[in-house]
Design a protein around this motif. Structure first.
Motif, PDB file in Angstrom:
ATOM      1  N   ARG A  69      -7.441 -28.047   3.781  1.00 43.03           N
ATOM      2  CA  ARG A  69      -6.018 -28.340   3.861  1.00 43.03           C
ATOM      3  C   ARG A  69      -5.364 -27.344   4.805  1.00 43.03           C
ATOM      4  NH1 ARG A  69      -2.856 -31.539   0.176  1.00 43.03           N
ATOM      5  NH2 ARG A  69      -4.691 -31.857  -1.117  1.00 43.03           N
ATOM      6  N   GLY A  70      -4.529 -27.838   5.724  1.00 43.60           N
ATOM      7  CA  GLY A  70      -3.870 -26.967   6.690  1.00 43.60           C
ATOM      8  C   GLY A  70      -3.217 -27.823   7.753  1.00 43.60           C
ATOM      9  N   PRO A  71      -2.714 -27.196   8.809  1.00 46.30           N
ATOM     10  CA  PRO A  71      -2.116 -27.976   9.896  1.00 46.30           C
ATOM     11  C   PRO A  71      -3.151 -28.934  10.493  1.00 46.30           C
ATOM     12  CG  PRO A  71      -1.796 -25.606  10.245  1.00 46.30           C
ATOM     13  CD  PRO A  71      -2.722 -25.749   9.081  1.00 46.30           C
ATOM     14  N   LEU A  72      -2.703 -30.102  10.942  1.00 46.89           N
ATOM     15  CA  LEU A  72      -3.635 -31.118  11.447  1.00 46.89           C
ATOM     16  C   LEU A  72      -4.407 -30.609  12.662  1.00 46.89           C
ATOM     17  CD1 LEU A  72      -4.770 -33.954  11.320  1.00 46.89           C
ATOM     18  CD2 LEU A  72      -2.838 -34.732  12.714  1.00 46.89           C
ATOM     19  N   GLN A  73      -5.708 -30.608  12.498  1.00 45.86           N
ATOM     20  CA  GLN A  73      -6.598 -30.104  13.548  1.00 45.86           C
ATOM     21  C   GLN A  73      -7.973 -30.726  13.320  1.00 45.86           C
ATOM     22  OE1 GLN A  73      -6.129 -25.940  14.383  1.00 45.86           O
ATOM     23  NE2 GLN A  73      -8.334 -25.655  14.439  1.00 45.86           N
ATOM     24  N   VAL A  74      -8.632 -31.120  14.402  1.00 47.88           N
ATOM     25  CA  VAL A  74      -9.908 -31.822  14.286  1.00 47.88           C
ATOM     26  C   VAL A  74     -10.934 -31.164  15.203  1.00 47.88           C
ATOM     27  CG1 VAL A  74     -11.093 -34.030  14.554  1.00 47.88           C
ATOM     28  CG2 VAL A  74      -8.678 -34.001  13.894  1.00 47.88           C
ATOM     29  N   THR A  75     -12.047 -30.726  14.635  1.00 44.29           N
ATOM     30  CA  THR A  75     -13.129 -30.160  15.433  1.00 44.29           C
ATOM     31  C   THR A  75     -14.362 -31.040  15.270  1.00 44.29           C
ATOM     32  OG1 THR A  75     -12.324 -27.909  15.134  1.00 44.29           O
ATOM     33  CG2 THR A  75     -14.637 -28.146  15.773  1.00 44.29           C
ATOM     34  N   VAL A  76     -14.898 -31.502  16.383  1.00 46.43           N
ATOM     35  CA  VAL A  76     -16.149 -32.259  16.337  1.00 46.43           C
ATOM     36  C   VAL A  76     -17.205 -31.469  17.092  1.00 46.43           C
ATOM     37  CG1 VAL A  76     -17.349 -34.361  17.091  1.00 46.43           C
ATOM     38  CG2 VAL A  76     -15.049 -34.512  16.104  1.00 46.43           C
ATOM     39  N   GLN A  77     -18.353 -31.322  16.441  1.00 46.29           N
ATOM     40  CA  GLN A  77     -19.512 -30.767  17.112  1.00 46.29           C
ATOM     41  C   GLN A  77     -20.470 -31.921  17.341  1.00 46.29           C
ATOM     42  OE1 GLN A  77     -22.879 -29.465  15.207  1.00 46.29           O
ATOM     43  NE2 GLN A  77     -22.953 -27.446  16.130  1.00 46.29           N
ATOM     44  N   LEU A  78     -21.035 -31.991  18.533  1.00 44.19           N
ATOM     45  CA  LEU A  78     -21.930 -33.104  18.854  1.00 44.19           C
ATOM     46  C   LEU A  78     -23.226 -32.555  19.420  1.00 44.19           C
ATOM     47  CD1 LEU A  78     -22.143 -36.230  19.062  1.00 44.19           C
ATOM     48  CD2 LEU A  78     -21.184 -36.027  21.359  1.00 44.19           C
ATOM     49  N   GLN A  79     -24.326 -33.140  18.965  1.00 46.38           N
ATOM     50  CA  GLN A  79     -25.635 -32.736  19.486  1.00 46.38           C
ATOM     51  C   GLN A  79     -26.308 -33.939  20.132  1.00 46.38           C
ATOM     52  OE1 GLN A  79     -27.164 -30.908  15.784  1.00 46.38           O
ATOM     53  NE2 GLN A  79     -27.164 -29.024  16.988  1.00 46.38           N
ATOM     54  N   GLY A  80     -27.021 -33.668  21.204  1.00 47.20           N
ATOM     55  CA  GLY A  80     -27.708 -34.727  21.921  1.00 47.20           C
ATOM     56  C   GLY A  80     -29.063 -34.237  22.400  1.00 47.20           C
ATOM     57  N   LEU A  81     -29.827 -35.148  22.994  1.00 42.54           N
ATOM     58  CA  LEU A  81     -31.207 -34.872  23.358  1.00 42.54           C
ATOM     59  C   LEU A  81     -31.441 -35.120  24.847  1.00 42.54           C
ATOM     60  CD1 LEU A  81     -32.643 -36.805  20.303  1.00 42.54           C
ATOM     61  CD2 LEU A  81     -32.651 -34.301  20.593  1.00 42.54           C
ATOM     62  N   VAL A  82     -32.250 -34.252  25.436  1.00 40.08           N
ATOM     63  CA  VAL A  82     -32.743 -34.495  26.804  1.00 40.08           C
ATOM     64  C   VAL A  82     -34.222 -34.178  26.839  1.00 40.08           C
ATOM     65  CG1 VAL A  82     -30.765 -34.133  28.324  1.00 40.08           C
ATOM     66  CG2 VAL A  82     -32.015 -32.162  27.462  1.00 40.08           C
ATOM     67  N   PRO A  83     -35.004 -34.901  27.666  1.00 38.44           N
ATOM     68  CA  PRO A  83     -36.388 -34.495  27.877  1.00 38.44           C
ATOM     69  C   PRO A  83     -36.416 -33.051  28.380  1.00 38.44           C
ATOM     70  CG  PRO A  83     -35.951 -36.633  28.904  1.00 38.44           C
ATOM     71  CD  PRO A  83     -34.625 -36.080  28.450  1.00 38.44           C
ATOM     72  N   ASN A  84     -37.447 -32.315  27.985  1.00 38.36           N
ATOM     73  CA  ASN A  84     -37.557 -30.910  28.393  1.00 38.36           C
ATOM     74  C   ASN A  84     -37.260 -30.710  29.869  1.00 38.36           C
ATOM     75  OD1 ASN A  84     -38.254 -30.117  25.860  1.00 38.36           O
ATOM     76  ND2 ASN A  84     -40.475 -29.935  26.264  1.00 38.36           N
ATOM     77  N   GLY A  85     -36.356 -29.794  30.137  1.00 40.39           N
ATOM     78  CA  GLY A  85     -36.081 -29.415  31.523  1.00 40.39           C
ATOM     79  C   GLY A  85     -35.231 -30.396  32.306  1.00 40.39           C
TER      80      GLY A  85
END
Ligand code: ADP
Ligand code: MG
Length: 319
Positions: free
Chosen positions: A125-141
């Motif tokens: 609960r607090g002031p409206l604020q949104v944090t999204v963390q996103l993870q993705g994939l890439v072939p090595n290198g």
């Protein structure tokens, strides 16, 4: 955690996005467990949207849900990564069920489209604020980075530049922007497929969130190079190309920000394949300049003389 918070998470956040089979354990435990495929690297990004700073206090909740994910998708696109797993930390002033429902819908539609699963988060609960963390994939290198641009490389940008800045400027002056222009602020589109397609073609890449001049500047600094941009080549929407004052138009396109396009460099030999990618994705990709050995960013007017951009652009900590 109170029961109502538990219920809130259960009701609104439990099944957002795609159901991925590489999620061993999603929402409900102390942490999420996900499986990184062999020969792949994990790319992680996070962005916070603060009410009144990154979106209007009266913005539609579904647009906030969309944008909170879209800005992260744009960062992964710039790395050439395929999005996979998200976490969501949200601060809410009150439990407004219709707001939460709408927020979840906006987030869910975009997450499902990109096969992202929401695997965890935090609700306070607090002031409206949104944090999204996103993870993705890439072939090595295979990830794209800001480093790697070489003198002689061509510079490109996807889509068009300046609509978000134009929309903000219009709103501030009391005018009503068109739906298309407004959409660029409220529902930005991240160039995820383009980023993946550019893995083998681009020498460096960045997403344009703070304005092309600043973001290309990051590429040049990381690559230890400079560049000249052709002002007449900057791609603009129909709304931008009718801005009568060309200096004003250039400033919106170079310093406006919130474009969420990809700016990348590539050897001139790859131009044919880049054109083919643009056709395949039905996405405008425009060549706008060249990387040079001489440091700094130069802006060439149509007559070839250099233009000094008046200061501006969106910087959070500007007085
Ligand atoms: P803890 O107290 O162990 O940190 P919480 O009680 O905060 O766990 O959260 C319970 C579960 O709900 C966790 O799996 C957490 O990841 C998930 N969760 C909490 N808030 C959110 C949210 N806004 N979106 C998605 N998952 C959430
Ligand atoms: Mg815990």
């Amino acid at each position: 955690m109170s029961l109502s918070e538990f219920e809130l998470i259960h009701r609104f956040f439990r099944d957002l996005g795609a159901a991925r089979d590489d999620v061993v354990l999603g929402i409900g435990d102390d942490g999420a467990i996900t499986r990184v495929p062999p020969d792949h690297e994990l790319v992680t990004t996070v962005d916070t949207l603060v009410s009144g700073v990154h979106f209007d206090e009266n913005a539609a909740a579904s647009d906030i849900g969309h944008k909170a994910l879209a800005v992260n998708l744009s960062d992964l696109a710039a790395m050439g990564a395929e999005p996979a797993w998200a976490t969501l930390a949200i601060s809410l002033p009150e439990v407004d069920e219709s707001w939460l429902q709408s927020f979840a819908e906006g987030f869910n539609a975009l997450a499902a489209k990109h096969r992202v699963q929401l695997v965890g988060g935090d609700t306070v609960r607090g002031p409206l604020q949104v944090t999204v963390q996103l993870q993705g994939l890439v072939p090595n290198g295979a990830a794209l980075t800001r480093a790697g641009a070489q003198p002689g490389d061509a510079i490109f940008v996807t889509g068009t530049l300046g609509d978000a800045a134009l929309a903000l400027q219009m709103i501030e002056s009391g005018a009503t922007p068109s739906e298309t222009v407004l959409g660029q602020i409220n529902r930005p589109v991240a160039r995820v497929a383009a980023g993946i397609g550019l893995r083998d073609l681009a020498s460096a890449c960045v997403d344009v969130s703070d304005g092309l001049a600043v973001d290309l500047g990051h590429v040049l600094a990381a690559s230890n190079a400079g560049a000249t941009l052709q002002l007449k080549a900057l791609p603009g929407s129909v709304a931008i190309v009718v801005v009568g004052d060309e200096q004003e138009r250039w400033r919106l396109q170079l310093a406006g920000g919130d474009d969420y396009e990809l700016c990348f460099t590539a050897p001139a030999d790859n131009v044919g394949q880049i054109d083919a990618l643009a056709r395949e994705l039905d996405l405008r990709i425009t060549r706008i300049g060249e990387v040079e050995k001489k440091k700094g960013l130069r802006l060439a007017r149509p007559d070839g003389t250099l233009w000094d951009m008046p200061p501006g652009g969106f910087e959070h900590f500007r007085a």
